[in-house]
Design an enzyme around this catalytic site. Structure first.
Site, short mmCIF file in Angstrom:
data_model
loop_
_atom_site.label_atom_id
_atom_site.label_comp_id
_atom_site.label_asym_id
_atom_site.label_seq_id
_atom_site.Cartn_x
_atom_site.Cartn_y
_atom_site.Cartn_z
CG HIS A 85 -12.02 29.54 -11.60
ND1 HIS A 85 -11.27 29.43 -12.90
CD2 HIS A 85 -11.63 28.64 -10.95
CE1 HIS A 85 -10.61 28.16 -12.77
NE2 HIS A 85 -10.71 27.48 -11.59
CG HIS B 112 -8.87 19.20 -10.25
ND1 HIS B 112 -7.80 19.53 -11.10
CD2 HIS B 112 -9.23 20.51 -9.85
CE1 HIS B 112 -7.71 20.80 -11.40
NE2 HIS B 112 -8.59 21.59 -10.61
CG HIS C 93 -7.99 22.66 -6.98
ND1 HIS C 93 -9.15 22.85 -7.61
CD2 HIS C 93 -8.15 22.77 -5.69
CE1 HIS C 93 -10.18 23.43 -6.61
NE2 HIS C 93 -9.49 23.25 -5.44
CG HIS D 273 -11.55 26.64 -6.66
ND1 HIS D 273 -10.26 26.40 -5.90
CD2 HIS D 273 -11.26 26.60 -7.69
CE1 HIS D 273 -9.34 26.51 -6.83
NE2 HIS D 273 -9.88 26.63 -8.00
CD1 TRP E 104 0.65 -0.66 2.96
CD2 TRP E 104 -1.23 -0.25 3.86
NE1 TRP E 104 0.75 -0.73 4.33
CE2 TRP E 104 -0.20 -0.42 4.88
CE3 TRP E 104 -2.52 0.24 3.96
CZ2 TRP E 104 -0.85 -0.49 6.16
CZ3 TRP E 104 -2.97 0.14 5.21
CH2 TRP E 104 -2.40 -0.21 6.31
CG ASP F 14 -12.37 23.92 -9.86
OD1 ASP F 14 -11.33 22.89 -9.48
OD2 ASP F 14 -12.00 24.78 -10.67
MN MN Z 1 -9.35 23.46 -9.74
#
Ligand code: MN
Length: 258
Positions: free
Chosen positions: A206, A73, A69, A79, A61, A75
């Site tokens: 964003h 990924h 990020h 964020h 493991w 958001d």
């Molecule tokens: Mn991001």
């Protein structure tokens, strides 16, 4: 047959296929680079804990570290400063129904091949709808650029004046919000264009999406395997308490054309 029985039979027969829209988490996969005065996003790191040895004779493991990020990924609204007060705006609090939904793919590959600063505009959305019908409320809208075919430095495409990569205009994001989308995704390292610091508002994907409580996906791949409409996106982020985003596996269910 019930809808889910129809789906599981279609999956078993191959009439519905599962497409992986995810890059492999790998220390070499580029992460966004901000101006030097800001904190930076960590690359993926994997440390071996044991490997069938004296540290653990029957098991192998790893411990992992990365940014929220890093890699392919998600958001979350918190964020961005515009989404800091959005209710249920962190990855652990978002209604999971947002993680499964219809997906529309706007093909900007030719434009991005001709211009690394290609900008998605409302006219492109209108042209897509004229051909494929209205973007349905609740849709995920993905901007296909084939940018995922790039590697290393060409992926970030950093120059003296910053990154150069395609993305949406403020007006395009407003147009998508007016259609009631759930989220917007790209193949680049962020949902915004490389030069989006110079837009009004800066970083419109964003600022506007997250301010409206919507979600982002980036570092997607295999968008060239999706139809313009009709596929189903599956994109649950990790359930991180107070998380602003998370690496995730992004899948699409696609009907085979007979
Ligand atoms: Mn991001």
């Amino acid at each position: 047959m019930t809808p889910l029985a129809t789906l599981t039979e279609a999956l078993a027969s191959g009439r519905v296929r599962v497409i992986d829209l995810t890059h492999t988490l790998d220390p070499d996969f580029p992460v966004i680079v901000l101006p030097a005065e800001f904190g930076q996003c960590a690359r993926f790191r994997m440390d071996e804990v044991s490997a069938y040895d004296h540290r653990g004779p029957a098991w192998k493991w790893h411990n992992l570290s990365m940014s929220e990020h890093t890699g392919t990924h998600f958001d979350a609204p918190i964020h961005w400063v515009t989404g800091r007060d959005v209710a249920k705006g962190s990855t652990d609090a978002i209604d999971p129904a947002a993680f499964v939904g219809p997906v529309c793919v706007i093909d900007c590959a030719q434009g991005a091949a001709e211009n690394e600063d290609f900008i998605l505009e409302p006219a492109h959305i209108a042209a897509w709808e004229a051909e494929h019908g209205p973007i349905p409320p609740g849709a995920w809208v993905l901007m296909r650029t084939d940018w995922s075919h790039r590697h290393g430095a060409a992926y970030l495409n950093l120059k003296d004046d910053g990154a150069h990569s395609p993305g949406p205009s403020p007006a395009a994001i407003r147009a998508l919000l007016a259609r009631g989308i759930t989220g917007f995704g790209t193949e680049c390292v962020g949902t915004d264009a490389g030069q989006a610091a110079h837009f009004d508002p800066p970083y419109p994907a964003h600022a506007l999406l997250h301010g409206a409580g919507k979600y982002g996906l980036q570092c997607l791949r295999n968008l060239d395997q999706l139809p313009p409409r009709g596929a189903v996106l599956i994109c649950p982020p990790l359930k991180i308490k107070g998380g602003t985003g998370s690496p995730l596996r992004v899948l699409a269910l696609v009907e085979e054309t007979p």
